[in-house]
Design a protein around this motif. Sequence first.
Motif, PDB file in Angstrom:
ATOM      1  N   TYR A 102      47.892  42.381  42.890  1.00 51.06           N
ATOM      2  CA  TYR A 102      48.303  43.359  41.771  1.00 51.06           C
ATOM      3  C   TYR A 102      49.535  43.837  42.221  1.00 51.06           C
ATOM      4  CZ  TYR A 102      44.237  44.061  39.382  1.00 51.06           C
ATOM      5  OH  TYR A 102      42.942  43.906  38.765  1.00 51.06           O
ATOM      6  N   ARG A 131      53.480  43.181  40.589  1.00 48.05           N
ATOM      7  CA  ARG A 131      54.389  44.201  40.020  1.00 48.05           C
ATOM      8  C   ARG A 131      55.768  44.087  40.651  1.00 48.05           C
ATOM      9  NH1 ARG A 131      49.392  47.662  40.730  1.00 48.05           N
ATOM     10  NH2 ARG A 131      49.913  47.448  43.072  1.00 48.05           N
ATOM     11  N   ASN A 166      48.638  37.779  30.539  1.00 47.56           N
ATOM     12  CA  ASN A 166      48.349  37.692  32.287  1.00 47.56           C
ATOM     13  C   ASN A 166      47.358  37.038  32.574  1.00 47.56           C
ATOM     14  OD1 ASN A 166      50.923  39.857  32.429  1.00 47.56           O
ATOM     15  ND2 ASN A 166      49.209  41.856  33.026  1.00 47.56           N
ATOM     16  N   ILE A 181      46.563  44.898  35.254  1.00 46.96           N
ATOM     17  CA  ILE A 181      47.595  45.064  36.558  1.00 46.96           C
ATOM     18  C   ILE A 181      48.172  46.668  36.376  1.00 46.96           C
ATOM     19  CG2 ILE A 181      49.840  44.636  38.279  1.00 46.96           C
ATOM     20  CD1 ILE A 181      50.519  41.912  36.059  1.00 46.96           C
TER      21      ILE A 181
END
Length: 221
Positions: free
Chosen positions: A117, A121, A136, A141
């Motif tokens: 994650y 990001r 995704n 996320i």
Amino acid sequence: MGKAEKEAERLKKKMEALEKEKERMYALFAYEREYQDYQLICGIDEAGRGPWVGPVVAGAVILPKDCDILYINDSKKLSEAKREELYDVIREKAIAWAVGSASEKRIDEINILQATYEAMRQAIAGLGVTPDLLLNDAVIIPKVEIPQVKIIKGDAKSASIGAASIMAKVTRDRMLREYDKLYPEFQFAKNKGYGTKDHIEALKKYGPTPIHRKSFIKNYV
């Protein structure tokens, strides 16, 4: 069959194969068409969740609405040469792209999912533009305010996610080739850091390297 007929047949097959690929790519943009009201649609995927060494790498790619790139697919279904070729094409034609990573130390600190994650990001933040929607591969996320769509096996179902998987995979594979020069006894260029028989034997013989994920190899050292 004469030489001219053979050449004509070869060209016909080539054109048929090209049309078939165009049809496949049209199907691969189904999710992008479904969410076409969003201007900047970003595909997200990772490489390196399973291996025992190095970082997990995430890719983020925003393709243009009129994207004409062919042969995008789940990076695992492409040859290394094809991935490298597509990496350059995507770099050239994407509206924006970026990769993020979380180191082996970070993976040991917070676990592989949270590290993934974090890498995702980082990739989103590196785009230079803010996407309107994220597509995704198999995850939602946390700590991201952009709308997200989770697609199981998304790298084989969405062109944007497939492109992201290629960028992540090529980036990480290049890292592994460099690691291979540092630790040739582990054959990282060949096994990509996965726990193969040869990798396990090298681990027992030489001990872990600084780039091994300690949480992944605790049963082998």
